[in-house]
Design an enzyme around this catalytic site. Structure first.
Site, PDB file in Angstrom:
ATOM      1  N   ARG A  35       0.906  -1.748  -0.125  1.00  6.25           N
ATOM      2  CA  ARG A  35      -0.113  -0.352   0.038  1.00  6.25           C
ATOM      3  C   ARG A  35       0.334   1.316  -0.058  1.00  6.25           C
ATOM      4  NH1 ARG A  35      -3.865  -3.330  -1.429  1.00  6.25           N
ATOM      5  NH2 ARG A  35      -4.882  -4.354   0.643  1.00  6.25           N
ATOM      6  N   ASP A  58       0.109 -10.449  -2.238  1.00  9.65           N
ATOM      7  CA  ASP A  58      -1.324 -10.003  -2.065  1.00  9.65           C
ATOM      8  C   ASP A  58      -1.622 -11.531  -2.523  1.00  9.65           C
ATOM      9  OD1 ASP A  58      -1.800  -8.027  -3.671  1.00  9.65           O
ATOM     10  OD2 ASP A  58      -3.589  -9.593  -4.071  1.00  9.65           O
ATOM     11  N   SER A  84     -13.984  -8.020   2.264  1.00  5.19           N
ATOM     12  CA  SER A  84     -14.155  -8.181   3.232  1.00  5.19           C
ATOM     13  C   SER A  84     -15.697  -7.343   3.663  1.00  5.19           C
ATOM     14  CB  SER A  84     -13.834  -8.707   5.125  1.00  5.19           C
ATOM     15  OG  SER A  84     -13.622  -7.410   5.589  1.00  5.19           O
ATOM     16  N   THR A 125     -17.119 -16.999   6.217  1.00  6.18           N
ATOM     17  CA  THR A 125     -18.844 -16.320   7.169  1.00  6.18           C
ATOM     18  C   THR A 125     -20.359 -16.477   7.031  1.00  6.18           C
ATOM     19  OG1 THR A 125     -19.535 -14.278   6.184  1.00  6.18           O
ATOM     20  CG2 THR A 125     -18.784 -15.230   4.446  1.00  6.18           C
ATOM     21  N   GLU A 127     -22.000 -15.242   5.638  1.00  6.64           N
ATOM     22  CA  GLU A 127     -23.142 -13.953   4.542  1.00  6.64           C
ATOM     23  C   GLU A 127     -22.875 -15.388   3.557  1.00  6.64           C
ATOM     24  OE1 GLU A 127     -23.768 -11.313   2.775  1.00  6.64           O
ATOM     25  OE2 GLU A 127     -23.837 -10.456   4.773  1.00  6.64           O
ATOM     26  N   TYR A 149     -19.617 -10.787  -2.134  1.00  7.02           N
ATOM     27  CA  TYR A 149     -18.379 -10.962  -1.848  1.00  7.02           C
ATOM     28  C   TYR A 149     -19.633 -12.617  -0.867  1.00  7.02           C
ATOM     29  CZ  TYR A 149     -17.540 -11.536   3.363  1.00  7.02           C
ATOM     30  OH  TYR A 149     -16.442 -12.124   4.544  1.00  7.02           O
ATOM     31  N   LYS A 153     -16.918 -16.249  -1.213  1.00  2.16           N
ATOM     32  CA  LYS A 153     -17.019 -16.902   0.121  1.00  2.16           C
ATOM     33  C   LYS A 153     -16.744 -17.645   0.098  1.00  2.16           C
ATOM     34  CE  LYS A 153     -14.632 -14.439   3.060  1.00  2.16           C
ATOM     35  NZ  LYS A 153     -13.150 -14.738   3.482  1.00  2.16           N
TER      36      LYS A 153
HETATM   37  P1  NAP Z   1     -10.476  -6.843   6.816  1.00  2.00           P
HETATM   38  O1  NAP Z   1     -10.730  -5.902   8.641  1.00  2.00           O
HETATM   39  O2  NAP Z   1     -10.824  -6.487   5.837  1.00  2.00           O
HETATM   40  O3  NAP Z   1      -9.431  -7.370   6.987  1.00  2.00           O
HETATM   41  C1  NAP Z   1      -8.935  -8.156   5.802  1.00  2.00           C
HETATM   42  C2  NAP Z   1      -7.569  -8.083   5.829  1.00  2.00           C
HETATM   43  O4  NAP Z   1      -7.343  -8.607   4.032  1.00  2.00           O
HETATM   44  C3  NAP Z   1      -6.808  -6.667   5.687  1.00  2.00           C
HETATM   45  O5  NAP Z   1      -5.381  -7.099   6.045  1.00  2.00           O
HETATM   46  C4  NAP Z   1      -6.724  -6.465   3.895  1.00  2.00           C
HETATM   47  O6  NAP Z   1      -4.953  -5.882   3.950  1.00  2.00           O
HETATM   48  C5  NAP Z   1      -6.325  -7.854   3.537  1.00  2.00           C
HETATM   49  N1  NAP Z   1      -6.603  -8.201   2.169  1.00  2.00           N
HETATM   50  C6  NAP Z   1      -7.132  -7.400   1.486  1.00  2.00           C
HETATM   51  N2  NAP Z   1      -6.721  -7.820   0.070  1.00  2.00           N
HETATM   52  C7  NAP Z   1      -5.979  -8.454  -0.018  1.00  2.00           C
HETATM   53  C8  NAP Z   1      -5.509  -9.166  -0.814  1.00  2.00           C
HETATM   54  N3  NAP Z   1      -5.832  -9.146  -2.700  1.00  2.00           N
HETATM   55  N4  NAP Z   1      -3.765  -9.171  -1.067  1.00  2.00           N
HETATM   56  C9  NAP Z   1      -3.749  -9.837  -0.009  1.00  2.00           C
HETATM   57  N5  NAP Z   1      -4.109  -9.155   1.352  1.00  2.00           N
HETATM   58  C10 NAP Z   1      -4.887  -8.685   0.614  1.00  2.00           C
HETATM   59  O7  NAP Z   1     -11.112  -8.637   7.615  1.00  2.00           O
HETATM   60  P2  NAP Z   1     -11.189  -8.564   9.336  1.00  2.00           P
HETATM   61  O8  NAP Z   1     -12.923  -8.215   9.856  1.00  2.00           O
HETATM   62  O9  NAP Z   1     -10.694  -8.969   9.530  1.00  2.00           O
HETATM   63  O10 NAP Z   1     -12.322 -10.092   8.552  1.00  2.00           O
HETATM   64  C11 NAP Z   1     -10.354 -11.329   8.284  1.00  2.00           C
HETATM   65  C12 NAP Z   1     -11.182 -12.077   7.432  1.00  2.00           C
HETATM   66  O11 NAP Z   1     -12.754 -12.568   8.031  1.00  2.00           O
HETATM   67  C13 NAP Z   1     -11.836 -12.407   5.995  1.00  2.00           C
HETATM   68  O12 NAP Z   1     -11.632 -12.435   5.386  1.00  2.00           O
HETATM   69  C14 NAP Z   1     -12.727 -11.856   5.838  1.00  2.00           C
HETATM   70  O13 NAP Z   1     -13.984 -12.053   4.510  1.00  2.00           O
HETATM   71  C15 NAP Z   1     -13.639 -12.919   7.226  1.00  2.00           C
HETATM   72  N6  NAP Z   1     -14.851 -12.358   7.737  1.00  2.00           N
HETATM   73  C16 NAP Z   1     -15.865 -11.506   8.198  1.00  2.00           C
HETATM   74  C17 NAP Z   1     -15.953 -11.482  10.167  1.00  2.00           C
HETATM   75  C18 NAP Z   1     -16.160 -10.689  10.613  1.00  2.00           C
HETATM   76  O14 NAP Z   1     -17.145 -10.238  11.267  1.00  2.00           O
HETATM   77  N7  NAP Z   1     -14.935  -9.822  10.679  1.00  2.00           N
HETATM   78  C19 NAP Z   1     -16.928 -13.029   9.361  1.00  2.00           C
HETATM   79  C20 NAP Z   1     -17.061 -13.571   8.647  1.00  2.00           C
HETATM   80  C21 NAP Z   1     -15.920 -13.877   8.132  1.00  2.00           C
HETATM   81  P3  NAP Z   1      -5.715  -4.287   3.602  1.00  2.00           P
HETATM   82  O15 NAP Z   1      -5.925  -4.039   4.888  1.00  2.00           O
HETATM   83  O16 NAP Z   1      -3.751  -3.718   2.717  1.00  2.00           O
HETATM   84  O17 NAP Z   1      -6.259  -3.904   2.423  1.00  2.00           O
HETATM   85  O1  G4F Z   2     -21.256  -4.222   9.936  1.00  2.00           O
HETATM   86  P1  G4F Z   2     -21.891  -4.991   8.719  1.00  2.00           P
HETATM   87  O2  G4F Z   2     -21.543  -4.124   7.237  1.00  2.00           O
HETATM   88  O3  G4F Z   2     -21.438  -6.322   8.212  1.00  2.00           O
HETATM   89  P2  G4F Z   2     -22.504  -7.599   7.169  1.00  2.00           P
HETATM   90  O4  G4F Z   2     -22.601  -6.827   5.958  1.00  2.00           O
HETATM   91  O5  G4F Z   2     -22.775  -8.868   8.309  1.00  2.00           O
HETATM   92  O6  G4F Z   2     -20.620  -8.307   6.847  1.00  2.00           O
HETATM   93  C1  G4F Z   2     -19.876  -8.670   8.298  1.00  2.00           C
HETATM   94  O7  G4F Z   2     -20.277  -9.338   8.501  1.00  2.00           O
HETATM   95  C2  G4F Z   2     -19.957 -11.263   8.036  1.00  2.00           C
HETATM   96  C3  G4F Z   2     -20.469 -11.997   8.581  1.00  2.00           C
HETATM   97  O8  G4F Z   2     -21.883 -11.987   8.341  1.00  2.00           O
HETATM   98  C4  G4F Z   2     -18.773 -10.737   6.877  1.00  2.00           C
HETATM   99  F1  G4F Z   2     -18.494 -11.857   6.199  1.00  2.00           F
HETATM  100  C5  G4F Z   2     -18.758  -9.665   6.184  1.00  2.00           C
HETATM  101  O9  G4F Z   2     -16.901  -9.688   5.963  1.00  2.00           O
HETATM  102  C6  G4F Z   2     -18.447  -8.157   7.894  1.00  2.00           C
HETATM  103  O10 G4F Z   2     -17.673  -8.694   8.331  1.00  2.00           O
HETATM  104  O11 G4F Z   2     -23.647  -4.546   8.184  1.00  2.00           O
HETATM  105  C7  G4F Z   2     -24.386  -5.521   8.832  1.00  2.00           C
HETATM  106  C8  G4F Z   2     -25.637  -4.962   9.983  1.00  2.00           C
HETATM  107  C9  G4F Z   2     -26.250  -5.642   7.112  1.00  2.00           C
HETATM  108  O12 G4F Z   2     -27.098  -5.245   7.897  1.00  2.00           O
HETATM  109  C10 G4F Z   2     -26.145  -4.017   6.988  1.00  2.00           C
HETATM  110  O13 G4F Z   2     -26.950  -4.043   6.034  1.00  2.00           O
HETATM  111  O14 G4F Z   2     -25.953  -3.731   9.401  1.00  2.00           O
HETATM  112  C11 G4F Z   2     -26.523  -2.708   8.506  1.00  2.00           C
HETATM  113  N1  G4F Z   2     -26.062  -1.320   8.036  1.00  2.00           N
HETATM  114  C12 G4F Z   2     -27.948  -0.559   8.305  1.00  2.00           C
HETATM  115  N2  G4F Z   2     -26.185   0.242   8.267  1.00  2.00           N
HETATM  116  C13 G4F Z   2     -24.877  -0.632   7.751  1.00  2.00           C
HETATM  117  C14 G4F Z   2     -25.282   0.209   7.474  1.00  2.00           C
HETATM  118  N3  G4F Z   2     -24.088  -1.473   7.675  1.00  2.00           N
HETATM  119  C15 G4F Z   2     -23.010  -0.476   7.652  1.00  2.00           C
HETATM  120  N4  G4F Z   2     -21.961  -1.325   7.084  1.00  2.00           N
HETATM  121  N5  G4F Z   2     -23.172   0.915   7.571  1.00  2.00           N
HETATM  122  C16 G4F Z   2     -24.911   1.661   7.667  1.00  2.00           C
HETATM  123  O15 G4F Z   2     -24.622   2.871   7.925  1.00  2.00           O
END
Ligand code: NAP
Ligand code: G4F
Length: 322
Positions: A35, A58, A84, A125, A127, A149, A153
């Site tokens: 980056r 990457d 994500s 996820t 999702e 997304y 996944k």
């Molecule tokens: P996040 O905060 O969005 O972090 C994503 C990471 O992936 C960042 O370090 C980003 O780097 C890196 N990345 C993106 N594109 C890339 C590429 N092309 N090559 C190498 N690295 C790349 O996500 P998170 O919340 O930590 O979630 C971790 C994983 O769990 C993700 O796969 C997400 O989809 C999955 N997941 C998350 C949740 C949740 O609620 N948090 C739930 C279910 C599944 P940069 O910061 O440099 O962009």
């Molecule tokens: O916080 P969100 O953006 O998370 P979302 O879409 O559930 O996805 C996250 O959880 C997934 C696991 O189920 C991960 F796989 C994914 O990578 C990510 O971490 O939105 C949560 C909810 C949605 O229904 C959205 O429509 O909140 C609702 N929402 C309402 N107002 C909003 C907003 N979401 C966002 N981001 N911003 C708003 O203003």
């Protein structure tokens, strides 16, 4: 000393997982995409920026992943990297498919080409359940993704299963429900709310604009969820697990908890803005973590109230320092 390679180490989950592995005595490497500005603030927040070794690479560049595996010689690879943010996946569907979907295949191929004994964790996820087919979702619930997304996944999920079955790889999928923390990205709804609460309380903002506040999510704490990732790779057989709390709440409920923590009424500040509605919504998610409890001995430790309050407190401290 055991080594582990984490992709996505600069995201939310990567630093929590890295800290857990460091505490267990691992040497931790992280794959980091180039980056123009370094993105180490989360590693700094957890005090581990000098304890992990970062390797440039990457997920869309197979050669760079192979090089990272050769350099780190890991016993375990955790593939957390992805585009994500669900809303962005409609703006950049092809990029999402390449990093979040084909990226998984690239890591699997890199392992296949270097060392098939490496244990592999794939971050999947809730999702993928999307338009839910059962009111409580488990490993047996059919999938119906509702965003580019979620579809990407699901590709990664089936590739992980296919490599496990084709090449006897120790490959596990964690089907994680939403998990949050003070280092959650600002675009996700919990952090958007806790940041706004801090700004409103400190007189730096006067409203909070959200989309669908009736959406329901099963929210847990990221620090608890990374323990489940590690446990999956310590079992005698690879498998897939749902990781969730078993409680669902609306975005509205979550707002109420956040505002009440600083003695404010969310109804006085909330503005509904259609800009934040999605083309297709996942209306409700509620996970059944029974298998993770039975097989891994994993249970969530942090309640939604504790989680949201800790995020508001962290944002208050951050905004005060600005
Ligand atoms: P996040 O905060 O969005 O972090 C994503 C990471 O992936 C960042 O370090 C980003 O780097 C890196 N990345 C993106 N594109 C890339 C590429 N092309 N090559 C190498 N690295 C790349 O996500 P998170 O919340 O930590 O979630 C971790 C994983 O769990 C993700 O796969 C997400 O989809 C999955 N997941 C998350 C949740 C949740 O609620 N948090 C739930 C279910 C599944 P940069 O910061 O440099 O962009
Ligand atoms: O916080 P969100 O953006 O998370 P979302 O879409 O559930 O996805 C996250 O959880 C997934 C696991 O189920 C991960 F796989 C994914 O990578 C990510 O971490 O939105 C949560 C909810 C949605 O229904 C959205 O429509 O909140 C609702 N929402 C309402 N107002 C909003 C907003 N979401 C966002 N981001 N911003 C708003 O203003």
């Amino acid at each position: 000393m055991k080594s582990a390679l984490i992709t996505g180490i600069t995201g939310q989950d990567g630093p929590y997982l890295a800290r857990l592995l460091l505490d267990k005595g691992y040497k931790v490497y992280g794959l980091v995409a180039r980056r123009s500005t370094p993105n180490n603030w989360r590693l700094k927040f957890l005090g581990i920026e000098n304890k992990v070794e970062l390797i440039e690479g990457d997920l869309t560049d197979l050669a760079s992943i192979i090089r990272a595996i050769k350099k780190s010689n890991p016993a375990e690879v955790y593939n957390l990297g992805a585009q994500s943010f669900v809303a962005t996946s409609w703006e950049q569907p092809i990029l999402t498919a390449q990093s979040t979907g084909v990226g998984v295949l690239n890591v699997l191929e890199a392992i296949r080409l270097t060392d098939l004994s490496i244990r592999f964790y794939q971050a999947l996820t809730s999702e993928m359940f999307g338009l839910i087919q059962e009111s409580i979702q488990s490993e047996k619930t059919p999938f119906y993704p509702r965003s580019p997304y979620g579809v990407s996944k699901l590709f990664g999920h089936w590739m992980t299963i296919n490599y496990r079955e084709s090449f006897s790889m120790f490959a596990c999928s964690g089907i994680l429900f939403n998990h949050e923390s003070p280092i959650r990205g600002i675009e996700f709804v919990t952090r958007k709310v806790t940041d706004a609460v801090a700004r409103i309380k400190l007189g730096k903002q006067n409203e909070l604009r959200l989309g669908n506040i009736d959406a329901k999510r099963d929210w847990g704490f990221a620090g608890d969820y990374v323990e489940a990732m590690w446990l999956m790779l310590q079992q005698s057989e690879p498998d897939d697990y749902v990781v969730a709390t078993g409680r669902t709440a609306t975005v509205r409920d979550m707002c109420q908890i956040a505002f009440e923590h600083v003695s404010l009424n969310y109804e006085e500040y909330l503005v509904i803005d259609e800009k934040f509605y999605r083309p297709t919504e996942v209306e409700v998610l509620l996970g059944n973590p029974a298998k993770a409890k039975e097989k891994l001995g994993w249970v969530p430790k942090t309640s939604l109230e504790e989680l949201i309050k800790s995020m508001v407190d962290a944002d208050l401290a951050r905004v005060k320092k600005e």
